[in-house]
Design an enzyme around this catalytic site. Structure first.
Site, mmCIF file in Angstrom:
data_model
loop_
_atom_site.group_PDB
_atom_site.id
_atom_site.type_symbol
_atom_site.label_atom_id
_atom_site.label_comp_id
_atom_site.label_asym_id
_atom_site.label_seq_id
_atom_site.Cartn_x
_atom_site.Cartn_y
_atom_site.Cartn_z
ATOM 1 N N CYS A 78 0.845 -1.204 0.000
ATOM 2 C CA CYS A 78 0.000 0.000 0.000
ATOM 3 C C CYS A 78 0.883 1.259 0.000
ATOM 4 O O CYS A 78 1.529 1.549 -1.002
ATOM 5 C CB CYS A 78 -0.973 -0.037 1.167
ATOM 6 S SG CYS A 78 -2.336 1.146 1.023
ATOM 7 N N HIS A 177 -3.584 -5.065 0.922
ATOM 8 C CA HIS A 177 -2.950 -5.498 2.171
ATOM 9 C C HIS A 177 -2.979 -7.026 2.260
ATOM 10 O O HIS A 177 -3.991 -7.598 2.678
ATOM 11 C CB HIS A 177 -3.683 -4.904 3.372
ATOM 12 C CG HIS A 177 -3.440 -3.446 3.556
ATOM 13 N ND1 HIS A 177 -2.475 -2.964 4.404
ATOM 14 C CD2 HIS A 177 -4.025 -2.371 2.986
ATOM 15 C CE1 HIS A 177 -2.478 -1.637 4.365
ATOM 16 N NE2 HIS A 177 -3.410 -1.252 3.503
ATOM 17 N N GLU A 179 -1.580 -8.933 4.397
ATOM 18 C CA GLU A 179 -1.696 -9.373 5.795
ATOM 19 C C GLU A 179 -3.134 -9.361 6.282
ATOM 20 O O GLU A 179 -3.445 -9.944 7.342
ATOM 21 C CB GLU A 179 -0.813 -8.505 6.701
ATOM 22 C CG GLU A 179 -1.339 -7.125 7.025
ATOM 23 C CD GLU A 179 -1.089 -6.072 5.950
ATOM 24 O OE1 GLU A 179 -1.253 -4.879 6.258
ATOM 25 O OE2 GLU A 179 -0.726 -6.445 4.812
#
Length: 206
Positions: A78, A177, A179
């Site tokens: 990002c 993202h 994660e």
């Protein structure tokens, strides 16, 4: 794999650090660029604003560019992807400049883009074993590389068909993202660590 997770001084790095550790990495959170560039791999997280993040860069980011150009594996997420570029409409300051291009505001009726979206992926090791990638986004700005050959994924949102991921050498950037992107995101992080291990070995062998 000793992975440096760079801390710009804002945001929570906990979830990303845990995801890297789950992929087998030994994670060191640091604000020291010398230490970061000596690691086996570098991760630039997606927290904060462009101007604040680039304030955490050295006055002369040339050593970072040189390390990336020489094969230091890097994953920018990002905002971390955006600071790999030259500049951003989000704020003042100069990025690392490893990928030529700029960052501009997303042209859509609803900004920021928040939530899940499909990702159109090219054939790249970072997407190995991931079918029909749907990823989590939280962004108001998007990257425009000067060289279209660096683009390895795109996403459609509103009127935009924008760059979702880039690659130059052993440097990858993703606008979403991983994660926060469930099983597919964890696989992407594991793929990065696997590719980074090979790149780090080759770099040390030179």
């Amino acid at each position: 794999m000793n992975v440096a997770l760079f801390d710009y001084g804002v945001g929570n790095l906990h979830s990303l650090g845990k995801a890297l550790e789950a992929g087998g990495a030994r994670v060191h959170v640091t604000r020291n660029w010398t230490a970061a560039l000596e690691a086996d791999a570098l991760v630039l997280p997606g927290v904060g604003a462009f101007s604040a993040a680039v304030e955490a860069l050295p006055a002369d980011p040339a050593p970072i560019r040189e390390a990336l150009a020489s094969g230091l594996p890097c994953l920018g997420i990002c905002l971390g992807m955006q600071i790999l570029f030259d500049e951003s409409a989000e704020g003042e300051g100069v990025g690392i400049g490893h990928i030529a291009g700029r960052v501009r505001r997303l042209d859509a009726d609803v900004v920021p883009q928040m939530g899940w979206n499909e990702v159109e992926t090219a054939d790249d090791p970072i997407f190995q074993g991931i079918e029909g990638l749907t990823a989590y986004y939280a962004n108001s700005f998007i990257c425009e590389p000067d060289d279209p050959s660096t683009i390895i994924a795109r996403t459609r949102y509103g009127r935009e068909h924008f760059t979702a991921a880039v690659r130059r050498g052993a440097t990858w950037g993703v606008q979403f993202h991983p994660e926060k992107s469930s099983t597919a995101g964890r696989r992407l992080i594991a793929n990065f660590l696997g590719a980074a291990a090979g790149a780090a070995h080759a770099r040390r062998s030179r």
